[in-house]
Motif scaffolding. Structure first.
Motif, PDB file in Angstrom:
ATOM      1  N   VAL A  28       0.849  -1.198   0.000  1.00 50.99           N
ATOM      2  CA  VAL A  28       0.000   0.000   0.000  1.00 50.99           C
ATOM      3  C   VAL A  28       0.881   1.243   0.000  1.00 50.99           C
ATOM      4  O   VAL A  28       1.870   1.304   0.707  1.00 50.99           O
ATOM      5  N   THR A  29       0.542   2.223  -0.767  1.00 56.15           N
ATOM      6  CA  THR A  29       1.185   3.520  -1.026  1.00 56.15           C
ATOM      7  C   THR A  29       2.362   3.421  -1.984  1.00 56.15           C
ATOM      8  O   THR A  29       2.872   4.439  -2.404  1.00 56.15           O
ATOM      9  N   LEU A  30       2.813   2.219  -2.340  1.00 56.83           N
ATOM     10  CA  LEU A  30       3.887   2.090  -3.322  1.00 56.83           C
ATOM     11  C   LEU A  30       3.408   1.437  -4.607  1.00 56.83           C
ATOM     12  O   LEU A  30       3.791   1.842  -5.700  1.00 56.83           O
ATOM     13  N   THR A  31       2.621   0.383  -4.500  1.00 52.50           N
ATOM     14  CA  THR A  31       2.109  -0.336  -5.666  1.00 52.50           C
ATOM     15  C   THR A  31       0.637  -0.650  -5.438  1.00 52.50           C
ATOM     16  O   THR A  31       0.192  -0.706  -4.292  1.00 52.50           O
ATOM     17  N   PRO A  32      -0.127  -0.877  -6.496  1.00 52.64           N
ATOM     18  CA  PRO A  32      -1.508  -1.346  -6.280  1.00 52.64           C
ATOM     19  C   PRO A  32      -1.472  -2.661  -5.499  1.00 52.64           C
ATOM     20  O   PRO A  32      -0.660  -3.538  -5.770  1.00 52.64           O
ATOM     21  N   THR A  33      -2.324  -2.766  -4.499  1.00 57.07           N
ATOM     22  CA  THR A  33      -2.350  -3.943  -3.647  1.00 57.07           C
ATOM     23  C   THR A  33      -3.599  -4.753  -3.954  1.00 57.07           C
ATOM     24  O   THR A  33      -4.710  -4.232  -3.898  1.00 57.07           O
ATOM     25  N   HIS A  34      -3.408  -6.016  -4.289  1.00 56.62           N
ATOM     26  CA  HIS A  34      -4.512  -6.928  -4.576  1.00 56.62           C
ATOM     27  C   HIS A  34      -4.784  -7.733  -3.313  1.00 56.62           C
ATOM     28  O   HIS A  34      -3.867  -8.332  -2.738  1.00 56.62           O
ATOM     29  N   LEU A  35      -6.039  -7.735  -2.882  1.00 54.88           N
ATOM     30  CA  LEU A  35      -6.414  -8.354  -1.619  1.00 54.88           C
ATOM     31  C   LEU A  35      -7.474  -9.420  -1.835  1.00 54.88           C
ATOM     32  O   LEU A  35      -8.399  -9.216  -2.617  1.00 54.88           O
ATOM     33  N   LEU A  36      -7.342 -10.518  -1.121  1.00 59.88           N
ATOM     34  CA  LEU A  36      -8.325 -11.604  -1.145  1.00 59.88           C
ATOM     35  C   LEU A  36      -8.773 -11.876   0.284  1.00 59.88           C
ATOM     36  O   LEU A  36      -7.980 -12.306   1.108  1.00 59.88           O
ATOM     37  N   ASN A  37     -10.025 -11.583   0.595  1.00 62.21           N
ATOM     38  CA  ASN A  37     -10.607 -11.812   1.918  1.00 62.21           C
ATOM     39  C   ASN A  37      -9.781 -11.152   3.021  1.00 62.21           C
ATOM     40  O   ASN A  37      -9.627 -11.697   4.114  1.00 62.21           O
ATOM     41  N   ALA A  38      -9.252  -9.957   2.764  1.00 61.12           N
ATOM     42  CA  ALA A  38      -8.400  -9.266   3.738  1.00 61.12           C
ATOM     43  C   ALA A  38      -9.205  -8.880   4.973  1.00 61.12           C
ATOM     44  O   ALA A  38     -10.320  -8.376   4.873  1.00 61.12           O
ATOM     45  N   GLN A  39      -8.602  -9.111   6.127  1.00 59.59           N
ATOM     46  CA  GLN A  39      -9.212  -8.779   7.408  1.00 59.59           C
ATOM     47  C   GLN A  39      -8.160  -8.138   8.286  1.00 59.59           C
ATOM     48  O   GLN A  39      -6.975  -8.359   8.115  1.00 59.59           O
ATOM     49  N   GLY A  40      -8.604  -7.336   9.230  1.00 59.09           N
ATOM     50  CA  GLY A  40      -7.674  -6.723  10.171  1.00 59.09           C
ATOM     51  C   GLY A  40      -7.468  -5.255   9.881  1.00 59.09           C
ATOM     52  O   GLY A  40      -8.259  -4.604   9.197  1.00 59.09           O
ATOM     53  N   GLN A  41      -6.357  -4.741  10.432  1.00 60.08           N
ATOM     54  CA  GLN A  41      -6.090  -3.316  10.351  1.00 60.08           C
ATOM     55  C   GLN A  41      -4.614  -3.076  10.033  1.00 60.08           C
ATOM     56  O   GLN A  41      -3.748  -3.769  10.559  1.00 60.08           O
ATOM     57  N   ASN A  42      -4.355  -2.103   9.180  1.00 63.08           N
ATOM     58  CA  ASN A  42      -2.994  -1.657   8.881  1.00 63.08           C
ATOM     59  C   ASN A  42      -2.903  -0.175   9.210  1.00 63.08           C
ATOM     60  O   ASN A  42      -3.897   0.550   9.086  1.00 63.08           O
ATOM     61  N   GLN A  43      -1.701   0.269   9.603  1.00 62.98           N
ATOM     62  CA  GLN A  43      -1.473   1.685   9.889  1.00 62.98           C
ATOM     63  C   GLN A  43      -0.242   2.166   9.146  1.00 62.98           C
ATOM     64  O   GLN A  43       0.749   1.442   9.038  1.00 62.98           O
ATOM     65  N   TYR A  44      -0.316   3.405   8.651  1.00 58.69           N
ATOM     66  CA  TYR A  44       0.791   4.029   7.932  1.00 58.69           C
ATOM     67  C   TYR A  44       0.966   5.425   8.493  1.00 58.69           C
ATOM     68  O   TYR A  44      -0.008   6.107   8.802  1.00 58.69           O
ATOM     69  N   ALA A  45       2.208   5.874   8.617  1.00 62.99           N
ATOM     70  CA  ALA A  45       2.504   7.193   9.180  1.00 62.99           C
ATOM     71  C   ALA A  45       3.089   8.107   8.115  1.00 62.99           C
ATOM     72  O   ALA A  45       3.900   7.681   7.283  1.00 62.99           O
ATOM     73  N   PHE A  46       2.667   9.377   8.158  1.00 65.72           N
ATOM     74  CA  PHE A  46       3.168  10.405   7.256  1.00 65.72           C
ATOM     75  C   PHE A  46       3.530  11.612   8.109  1.00 65.72           C
ATOM     76  O   PHE A  46       2.695  12.105   8.861  1.00 65.72           O
ATOM     77  N   GLU A  47       4.758  12.088   7.984  1.00 68.67           N
ATOM     78  CA  GLU A  47       5.183  13.226   8.797  1.00 68.67           C
ATOM     79  C   GLU A  47       5.052  14.519   8.009  1.00 68.67           C
ATOM     80  O   GLU A  47       5.460  14.604   6.849  1.00 68.67           O
ATOM     81  N   LEU A  48       4.473  15.522   8.669  1.00 72.02           N
ATOM     82  CA  LEU A  48       4.291  16.849   8.087  1.00 72.02           C
ATOM     83  C   LEU A  48       5.203  17.800   8.857  1.00 72.02           C
ATOM     84  O   LEU A  48       5.164  17.844  10.087  1.00 72.02           O
ATOM     85  N   TYR A  49       6.035  18.556   8.141  1.00 73.23           N
ATOM     86  CA  TYR A  49       7.052  19.387   8.778  1.00 73.23           C
ATOM     87  C   TYR A  49       6.705  20.864   8.865  1.00 73.23           C
ATOM     88  O   TYR A  49       7.289  21.573   9.658  1.00 73.23           O
ATOM     89  N   GLU A  50       5.755  21.347   8.040  1.00 73.45           N
ATOM     90  CA  GLU A  50       5.485  22.780   7.967  1.00 73.45           C
ATOM     91  C   GLU A  50       4.030  23.109   8.305  1.00 73.45           C
ATOM     92  O   GLU A  50       3.124  22.363   7.953  1.00 73.45           O
ATOM     93  N   ASP A  51       3.826  24.246   8.944  1.00 70.99           N
ATOM     94  CA  ASP A  51       2.471  24.753   9.179  1.00 70.99           C
ATOM     95  C   ASP A  51       1.809  25.080   7.849  1.00 70.99           C
ATOM     96  O   ASP A  51       2.462  25.506   6.903  1.00 70.99           O
ATOM     97  N   GLY A  52       0.503  24.886   7.772  1.00 69.35           N
ATOM     98  CA  GLY A  52      -0.263  25.265   6.598  1.00 69.35           C
ATOM     99  C   GLY A  52      -0.176  24.297   5.428  1.00 69.35           C
ATOM    100  O   GLY A  52      -0.766  24.541   4.386  1.00 69.35           O
ATOM    101  N   LYS A  53       0.559  23.231   5.555  1.00 62.62           N
ATOM    102  CA  LYS A  53       0.672  22.232   4.494  1.00 62.62           C
ATOM    103  C   LYS A  53      -0.269  21.069   4.792  1.00 62.62           C
ATOM    104  O   LYS A  53      -0.821  20.955   5.882  1.00 62.62           O
ATOM    105  N   ALA A  54      -0.453  20.177   3.816  1.00 61.08           N
ATOM    106  CA  ALA A  54      -1.343  19.027   3.990  1.00 61.08           C
ATOM    107  C   ALA A  54      -0.640  17.757   3.531  1.00 61.08           C
ATOM    108  O   ALA A  54       0.234  17.792   2.670  1.00 61.08           O
ATOM    109  N   VAL A  55      -1.052  16.634   4.104  1.00 63.66           N
ATOM    110  CA  VAL A  55      -0.522  15.325   3.748  1.00 63.66           C
ATOM    111  C   VAL A  55      -1.664  14.322   3.802  1.00 63.66           C
ATOM    112  O   VAL A  55      -2.633  14.510   4.531  1.00 63.66           O
TER     113      VAL A  55
END
Length: 123
Positions: A28-55
């Protein structure tokens, strides 16, 4: 005999994975991910360094069954964006920003079969 046993063990392992966590092919976030009966939870972190910007992430989900729910949390843990993908093809756009810190994307799978294609987006 040995090759047959290994093949049978591989099939058994794949079936066990399919019925417990589901099968996932891609990153996920690098290549299209193909899923079959996927269950559960994944977490990804994105760091934002500047005020007023978005991620966040943009992309698509194309599901045949089940559901995937995506939630973007700001550094304080407040949900700033969220989308759910039932069966069908949907575009995704989850952005949050304003304050520097670590934003977390939480992806919940409920027996989801389909493709999830996400790209990190910064504005």
């Amino acid at each position: 005999m040995g090759v047959r046993f290994l093949l049978l063990a591989l099939v058994a392992a794949l079936l066990l994975l399919y019925f417990t966590f589901g099968l996932r092919f891609g990153y996920v976030t690098l290549t299209p991910t193909h899923l079959l009966n996927a269950q559960g939870q994944n977490q990804y972190a994105f760091e934002l360094y500047e005020d007023g910007k978005a991620v966040g992430v943009t992309g698509t989900c194309s599901g045949r069954s089940g559901q995937v729910t995506l939630r973007l949390l700001d550094p304080s843990g407040t949900e700033v964006a969220g989308q759910s993908c039932p069966p069908g093809t949907w575009s995704l756009n989850l952005l949050g920003g304003g304050h520097p810190g670590i934003y977390r994307l939480i992806v919940d799978f409920k027996h989801y079969t389909g493709t999830l294609s996400l790209k990190e987006t910064r504005e």
